[in-house]
Design an enzyme around this catalytic site. Structure first.
Site, PDB file in Angstrom:
ATOM      1  CB  SER A  45     -19.870 -17.024   8.592  1.00 20.95           C
ATOM      2  OG  SER A  45     -20.123 -16.818   7.212  1.00 20.95           O
ATOM      3  CD  GLU A 182     -11.787 -20.254   8.619  1.00 20.13           C
ATOM      4  OE1 GLU A 182     -12.610 -20.943   7.976  1.00 20.13           O
ATOM      5  OE2 GLU A 182     -12.117 -19.439   9.495  1.00 20.13           O
TER       6      GLU A 182
END
Ligand code: KIV
Length: 275
Positions: A45, A182
């Protein structure tokens, strides 16, 4: 006390929730470590929140090593987990082991994370056989966004939900010490957590997981491009930053900063002697 993969194992047995947070540099890693998180994830990320890419796909091994090494210097007690970037492990089992090794040797991580279930089970097995702990990551795996058609919740229908359960069992069997779930419906994530012996770390997967992970910019109000539904803002540091920088601008423009106490002193005679 230093957190290790053993801490993860024991926490699951003791029903103790694990905290994980992302970090990409020394200063934030040190703050989060001092705050007492169990693990710090150097997530890919970084590509979105620090490097400004629209997804994680352009992130390279060099990016990950650079950021992981900075985080490792700041983390004393938290387990440092480095993400394996897109195409650093999908290409072959050999590439996976070599690149996981680089994150440990050059980045000084203590574990790696990679995305996928059945497709990467051999890679997980081989990396663990090379004595490198692996955290798996299933459900919505951002590196597969082009296959998913975007960042979408996974496992809402029976077949897809069963696939998530099967993949969780598969990565456990392959030797992963934990698995990130997730964007998985909360009830499914809770059922997965009850059915495997390694800790599940949820992000957008409800409170039935054995631990949670968040991207720190999301939870501290430091990233405004978009806010995922699951990300709670625990503090508004973005507002504080803007206020602080606003004060700095005002004081520089008015001459109030730097004040006397910020000056380095010199004897007037020395100044007078300079022609
Ligand atoms: O890259 C990342 O930060 C991650 C978390 C969202 C789990 O993989």
């Amino acid at each position: 006390m230093k957190n290790t993969v053993v801490t993860f194992r024991e926490a699951k047995k003791e029903n103790k929730k694990q905290t994980m947070i992302t970090a990409y540099d020394y200063s934030f890693a040190k703050l989060f470590d001092e705050a007492g998180v169990n693990s710090i994830l150097v997530g890919d990320s970084v590509g979105m929140v620090s490097l400004g890419y629209e997804d994680t796909l352009p992130v390279t091994m060099e990016d990950m090593i650079h950021h992981t090494a900075a985080v490792a210097r700041g983390a004393q007690n938290a387990l440092v987990i480095a993400d394996m970037p897109f195409m650093s492990y999908q290409t072959s089992v050999y590439d996976a082991v070599v690149n996981a090794g680089r994150l440990i040797k050059e980045g000084h991580a203590q574990a790696v994370k990679l995305e996928g279930g059945a497709a990467v089970a051999e890679q997980i097995r081989a990396i663990v056989a090379a004595s490198i702990p692996v955290c798996a990551h299933i459900g919505m795996t951002p590196q597969s966004k082009n296959i998913f058609g975007g960042f979408k919740v996974q496992g809402k229908q029976v077949e897809a939900a069963q696939r998530i359960m099967d993949e969780a069992r598969l990565v456990e069997e392959a030797g992963a010490f934990a698995v990130v779930l997730e964007c998985v419906p909360a009830k499914l994530a809770a059922k997965v957590s009850e059915n495997i012996s390694i800790p599940t770390i949820g992000i957008g997967a409800g409170n039935g997981c054995d631990g949670q992970v968040l991207v720190y910019q999301d939870m501290l109000g430091l990233f405004s491009d978009f806010t995922p539904k699951f990300a709670k803002k625990f503090a508004d540091c973005g507002k504080l930053v803007k206020e602080g920088v606003g004060e700095y601008i005002k004081e520089v423009e008015s001459g109030a900063f730097p004040a006397e106490e910020h000056h380095f002193k010199i004897d007037q005679q020395v100044v007078d002697a300079v022609k």
